[in-house]
Design an enzyme around this catalytic site. Structure first.
Site, short mmCIF file in Angstrom:
data_model
loop_
_atom_site.label_atom_id
_atom_site.label_comp_id
_atom_site.label_asym_id
_atom_site.label_seq_id
_atom_site.Cartn_x
_atom_site.Cartn_y
_atom_site.Cartn_z
N LYS A 83 0.85 -1.19 0.00
CA LYS A 83 0.00 0.00 0.00
C LYS A 83 0.89 1.24 0.00
O LYS A 83 1.75 1.38 0.89
CB LYS A 83 -0.86 -0.04 1.27
C1 E4P Z 1 -8.41 1.62 3.82
O1 E4P Z 1 -7.56 0.96 3.26
C2 E4P Z 1 -8.17 2.37 5.06
O2 E4P Z 1 -7.40 1.56 5.91
C3 E4P Z 1 -9.42 2.71 5.82
O3 E4P Z 1 -10.57 2.34 5.08
C4 E4P Z 1 -9.46 4.08 6.38
O4 E4P Z 1 -10.70 4.27 7.04
P1 E4P Z 1 -10.95 5.50 8.03
O5 E4P Z 1 -11.09 6.75 7.21
O6 E4P Z 1 -12.24 5.16 8.72
O7 E4P Z 1 -9.78 5.55 8.96
#
Ligand code: E4P
Length: 217
Positions: A83
């Site tokens: 990522k």
């Molecule tokens: C996705 O890959 C992220 O880890 C996640 O969905 C972020 O979510 P949040 O905005 O609720 O922290």
């Protein structure tokens, strides 16, 4: 629609995985911090549990270090998706890592143009953050719809991974506008089963079972 679970909580992943609800997992530095675990150790455990892609996020902000971190992360297991953030350096790292045959999830996407750049850099997944757009009074679902239209116009194979899903309604809407994947916390996935008419109907059936003395076993 593929379901990824957005957590580094092994027990929560295992519970949903046993029901066939887990097509993959996403983590991020905040979720790793919440787990209190070492990133390499907990990511390995998740990969042992789940067959689908497991996103593990780099910590660097420059392309060369992101690439080095990505190469280390993919050694954990075959199903790692590296990522990287949607920055110019993140896109450089995406291009190098995907050219090497690794899966890359480009995260922190907040515009259609960013998603277009990620697709051109060969991203496996693009992660538009729905909830965080809603937080600033923008419509995250419009973004998913725009990315869907653009990717379909040009045949980009990058999968749209609806992220920052906070409600069951976000799941429905993401599915309706054509996200390929959604990633949500375990609590949101489990809440999808709830409906007051199901509860009311079951209460009525249970009352009749009791009144009539209906038995099967
Ligand atoms: C996705 O890959 C992220 O880890 C996640 O969905 C972020 O979510 P949040 O905005 O609720 O922290």
């Amino acid at each position: 629609m593929k379901f990824f679970v957005d957590t580094a909580d092994i027990d929560a992943i295992a519970e949903l995985n046993a029901l066939g609800m887990v097509d993959g997992v996403t983590t991020n530095p905040s979720l790793i911090k919440k787990s209190g675990r070492d990133i390499m150790e907990v990511t390995k455990e998740i990969c042992d549990l789940v067959d689908g892609p497991v996103s593990a996020e780099v910590t660097a902000t420059d392309a060369d270090t992101m690439i080095a971190e990505g190469r280390k992360l993919v050694e954990i297991a075959d199903n790692i998706a590296v990522k990287v953030p949607l920055t110019w350096d993140g896109l450089k790292a995406c291009k190098v890592l995907t050219d090497e045959g690794h899966m890359v999830n480009v995260t922190l996407c907040f515009s259609a143009n960013q998603a277009l750049l990620a697709a051109k850099a060969g991203a496996t997944f693009i992660s538009p953050f729905i909830g965080r757009l809603d937080d600033i009074n923008l419509d995250g679902m419009d973004l998913i719809g725009d990315i869907r239209a653009i990717y379909d116009n040009y045949g980009y194979e990058t999968q749209i991974l609806a992220a920052s899903i906070r409600t069951v309604n976000h799941v429905t809407q993401s599915a309706l506008v054509g996200a390929d994947v959604m990633t949500a916390p375990p609590g949101v996935i489990k809440a999808m089963v709830n409906h007051p008419l199901t509860d009311k109907g079951l209460d009525a059936f249970l009352a009749d079972i009791k009144a009539a003395g209906i038995k099967i076993l």
